[in-house]
Scaffold this motif. Structure first.
Motif, PDB file in Angstrom:
ATOM      1  N   SER A   1      49.785  50.514  58.735  1.00 32.18           N
ATOM      2  CA  SER A   1      49.297  49.285  58.109  1.00 32.18           C
ATOM      3  C   SER A   1      49.789  48.014  58.804  1.00 32.18           C
ATOM      4  O   SER A   1      49.565  46.914  58.316  1.00 32.18           O
ATOM      5  CB  SER A   1      49.709  49.253  56.634  1.00 32.18           C
ATOM      6  OG  SER A   1      51.104  49.326  56.524  1.00 32.18           O
TER       7      SER A   1
ATOM      8  N   LYS B   1      46.934  41.821  50.063  1.00 31.85           N
ATOM      9  CA  LYS B   1      45.473  41.701  50.157  1.00 31.85           C
ATOM     10  C   LYS B   1      44.877  41.838  48.766  1.00 31.85           C
ATOM     11  O   LYS B   1      45.224  42.760  48.025  1.00 31.85           O
ATOM     12  CB  LYS B   1      44.919  42.772  51.095  1.00 31.85           C
ATOM     13  CG  LYS B   1      45.382  42.618  52.541  1.00 31.85           C
ATOM     14  CD  LYS B   1      44.926  43.792  53.373  1.00 31.85           C
ATOM     15  CE  LYS B   1      45.456  43.666  54.812  1.00 31.85           C
ATOM     16  NZ  LYS B   1      45.187  44.889  55.586  1.00 31.85           N
ATOM     17  N   THR B   2      43.947  40.935  48.440  1.00 36.29           N
ATOM     18  CA  THR B   2      43.418  40.908  47.078  1.00 36.29           C
ATOM     19  C   THR B   2      41.891  41.006  46.988  1.00 36.29           C
ATOM     20  O   THR B   2      41.343  40.983  45.891  1.00 36.29           O
ATOM     21  CB  THR B   2      43.870  39.607  46.369  1.00 36.29           C
ATOM     22  OG1 THR B   2      43.422  38.483  47.141  1.00 36.29           O
ATOM     23  CG2 THR B   2      45.382  39.533  46.244  1.00 36.29           C
ATOM     24  N   LYS B   3      41.212  41.107  48.125  1.00 35.24           N
ATOM     25  CA  LYS B   3      39.752  41.265  48.080  1.00 35.24           C
ATOM     26  C   LYS B   3      39.414  42.721  47.728  1.00 35.24           C
ATOM     27  O   LYS B   3      40.105  43.647  48.163  1.00 35.24           O
ATOM     28  CB  LYS B   3      39.134  40.895  49.427  1.00 35.24           C
ATOM     29  CG  LYS B   3      39.234  39.408  49.753  1.00 35.24           C
ATOM     30  CD  LYS B   3      38.653  39.112  51.124  1.00 35.24           C
ATOM     31  CE  LYS B   3      38.800  37.630  51.463  1.00 35.24           C
ATOM     32  NZ  LYS B   3      38.441  37.351  52.858  1.00 35.24           N
ATOM     33  N   TRP B   4      38.344  42.899  46.989  1.00 34.88           N
ATOM     34  CA  TRP B   4      38.018  44.241  46.471  1.00 34.88           C
ATOM     35  C   TRP B   4      37.876  45.281  47.580  1.00 34.88           C
ATOM     36  O   TRP B   4      38.290  46.429  47.425  1.00 34.88           O
ATOM     37  CB  TRP B   4      36.741  44.175  45.613  1.00 34.88           C
ATOM     38  CG  TRP B   4      35.465  43.982  46.401  1.00 34.88           C
ATOM     39  CD1 TRP B   4      34.923  42.810  46.801  1.00 34.88           C
ATOM     40  CD2 TRP B   4      34.587  45.014  46.873  1.00 34.88           C
ATOM     41  NE1 TRP B   4      33.761  43.013  47.498  1.00 34.88           N
ATOM     42  CE2 TRP B   4      33.523  44.375  47.561  1.00 34.88           C
ATOM     43  CE3 TRP B   4      34.586  46.405  46.795  1.00 34.88           C
ATOM     44  CZ2 TRP B   4      32.484  45.070  48.153  1.00 34.88           C
ATOM     45  CZ3 TRP B   4      33.554  47.110  47.384  1.00 34.88           C
ATOM     46  CH2 TRP B   4      32.520  46.450  48.061  1.00 34.88           C
ATOM     47  N   ASN B   5      37.290  44.862  48.733  1.00 37.63           N
ATOM     48  CA  ASN B   5      37.053  45.838  49.815  1.00 37.63           C
ATOM     49  C   ASN B   5      38.295  46.062  50.666  1.00 37.63           C
ATOM     50  O   ASN B   5      38.340  46.993  51.467  1.00 37.63           O
ATOM     51  CB  ASN B   5      35.886  45.375  50.700  1.00 37.63           C
ATOM     52  CG  ASN B   5      36.090  43.982  51.261  1.00 37.63           C
ATOM     53  OD1 ASN B   5      36.793  43.170  50.675  1.00 37.63           O
ATOM     54  ND2 ASN B   5      35.480  43.708  52.401  1.00 37.63           N
ATOM     55  N   GLU B   6      39.340  45.225  50.481  1.00 39.78           N
ATOM     56  CA  GLU B   6      40.591  45.407  51.226  1.00 39.78           C
ATOM     57  C   GLU B   6      41.521  46.382  50.506  1.00 39.78           C
ATOM     58  O   GLU B   6      42.437  46.923  51.114  1.00 39.78           O
ATOM     59  CB  GLU B   6      41.324  44.062  51.374  1.00 39.78           C
ATOM     60  CG  GLU B   6      40.623  43.060  52.271  1.00 39.78           C
ATOM     61  CD  GLU B   6      41.338  41.719  52.291  1.00 39.78           C
ATOM     62  OE1 GLU B   6      41.267  41.050  53.331  1.00 39.78           O
ATOM     63  OE2 GLU B   6      41.962  41.338  51.287  1.00 39.78           O
ATOM     64  N   ILE B   7      41.300  46.590  49.213  1.00 40.72           N
ATOM     65  CA  ILE B   7      42.271  47.372  48.444  1.00 40.72           C
ATOM     66  C   ILE B   7      42.231  48.885  48.730  1.00 40.72           C
ATOM     67  O   ILE B   7      43.326  49.440  48.963  1.00 40.72           O
ATOM     68  CB  ILE B   7      42.142  47.020  46.954  1.00 40.72           C
ATOM     69  CG1 ILE B   7      42.804  45.631  46.781  1.00 40.72           C
ATOM     70  CG2 ILE B   7      42.830  48.039  46.046  1.00 40.72           C
ATOM     71  CD1 ILE B   7      42.458  44.874  45.581  1.00 40.72           C
ATOM     72  N   PRO B   8      41.178  49.586  48.904  1.00 35.93           N
ATOM     73  CA  PRO B   8      39.797  49.234  48.581  1.00 35.93           C
ATOM     74  C   PRO B   8      39.422  49.704  47.169  1.00 35.93           C
ATOM     75  O   PRO B   8      39.966  50.665  46.652  1.00 35.93           O
ATOM     76  CB  PRO B   8      39.018  50.032  49.623  1.00 35.93           C
ATOM     77  CG  PRO B   8      39.842  51.275  49.841  1.00 35.93           C
ATOM     78  CD  PRO B   8      41.274  50.881  49.621  1.00 35.93           C
TER      79      PRO B   8
ATOM     80  N   THR C   1      39.656  41.534  41.071  1.00 37.66           N
ATOM     81  CA  THR C   1      40.885  42.300  41.320  1.00 37.66           C
ATOM     82  C   THR C   1      42.064  41.797  40.494  1.00 37.66           C
ATOM     83  O   THR C   1      43.055  42.508  40.347  1.00 37.66           O
ATOM     84  CB  THR C   1      41.262  42.283  42.815  1.00 37.66           C
ATOM     85  OG1 THR C   1      41.468  40.933  43.242  1.00 37.66           O
ATOM     86  CG2 THR C   1      40.179  42.929  43.656  1.00 37.66           C
TER      87      THR C   1
ATOM     88  N   ASN D   1      46.744  45.234  47.707  1.00 36.82           N
ATOM     89  CA  ASN D   1      47.073  46.163  48.796  1.00 36.82           C
ATOM     90  C   ASN D   1      48.211  45.552  49.611  1.00 36.82           C
ATOM     91  O   ASN D   1      48.100  44.437  50.114  1.00 36.82           O
ATOM     92  CB  ASN D   1      45.852  46.419  49.692  1.00 36.82           C
ATOM     93  CG  ASN D   1      46.124  47.494  50.738  1.00 36.82           C
ATOM     94  OD1 ASN D   1      47.077  47.401  51.513  1.00 36.82           O
ATOM     95  ND2 ASN D   1      45.291  48.513  50.774  1.00 36.82           N
TER      96      ASN D   1
END
Length: 274
Positions: A98, A119-126, A133, A155
């Motif tokens: 990571s 990371k807080t975007k939905w696709n970064e978590i994912p 989120t 994440n």
């Protein structure tokens, strides 16, 4: 096969560490599961130290179910302490799946590691779909069958969901943990934390770790919890995260990068016959 290895822990979050820089040891998934099994050697994670041209070493993390993990905060701090004793350096740079992690040896068995920005975007978590989120609106129930709705996803090298509850002693983490870990919102599963904010400087947590189960302490969970608490206006930039075995001090700097400070154990040399 006879293996030389090290055993270390951070607040009881324990690791078997194998140095793969000189002699390469290839382990099967079954062998990793066996080493992690508490009826054999036993640990939360197995860590392989590998050669790296751009850092002091490259780390590979394996959960006790044999699956890989992108990050392990306490494990990184333990390896940093181990390599510091080998090199006499107080700053250790380690590379993981990571990203790069910088650790500072602050004194006897006290190590700080910079985990990076959450990371807080939905696709970064994912997540499996585009959701808020900060609040996933997941229902969990306390021991009295009272409903609690929430869940903040972060994440920090691996996916976490944190539920802020009035008293985490009123919840069964052994039941909630595996249900949420495998929730359909999380295609790569997730770590689950039940967090109770005591005051602006202290959060008490219980953690169910993805692929490892109930754990005495989890460094990335502490980082994710502190980041989520600040996001939700519950704490400031510095907070202690308390496990049953002790505390990790988490600070978030002006770049929003998370730093984790805490103790590591003595280094135990072990031999594994597998």
């Amino acid at each position: 096969m006879d293996l030389k290895a090290f055993k270390m822990d951070g607040l009881g979050n324990d690791f078997v560490i194998i140095d793969n820089r000189q002699k390469i040891t290839n382990l099967t998934k079954e062998q990793i599961i066996k080493i992690c099994d508490r009826k054999f050697i036993g640990c939360d994670q197995l860590i392989l130290i590998k050669k790296c041209e751009t850092a002091d070493a490259y780390l590979e993390f394996y959960n006790s179910d044999g699956g890989t993990s992108g990050a392990c905060g306490n494990g990184t701090r333990c390896v940093a302490d181990l390599l510091s004793k080998e090199t006499n350096k107080n700053t250790i740079n380690l590379t993981t799946l990571s990203g790069n992690l910088k650790s500072e040896i602050l004194g006897d068995k006290l190590v700080s590691t910079e985990i990076g920005v959450g990371k807080t975007k939905w696709n970064e978590i994912p997540l499996s779909k585009d959701l808020n989120t900060k609040n996933l609106n997941i229902k969990i129930y306390d021991l009295n069958k009272n409903e609690h709705i929430g869940g903040t996803a972060i994440n920090v090298g691996n996916p976490h969901v944190i539920f802020f509850v009035d008293n985490n002693e009123n919840f069964d983490i052994n039941k909630i943990g595996p249900e949420i870990e495998k929730h359909n919102f999380f295609p790569e599963k997730c770590n689950v934390t039940l967090a109770t904010v005591i005051n602006h400087g202290l959060i008490k947590v219980k953690v169910w770790e993805r692929g490892a189960g109930l754990t005495k302490a989890c460094g990335t969970a502490a980082c994710a919890t502190a980041f989520a608490a600040k996001q939700n206006g519950l704490t400031n930039n510095k907070v202690d995260v308390e496990f049953s075995t002790g505390k990790l001090s988490i600070s978030i700097d002006h770049n929003n990068s998370i730093h984790m400070k805490g103790p590591v154990s003595d280094i135990e040399n072990i031999e594994i016959k597998i």
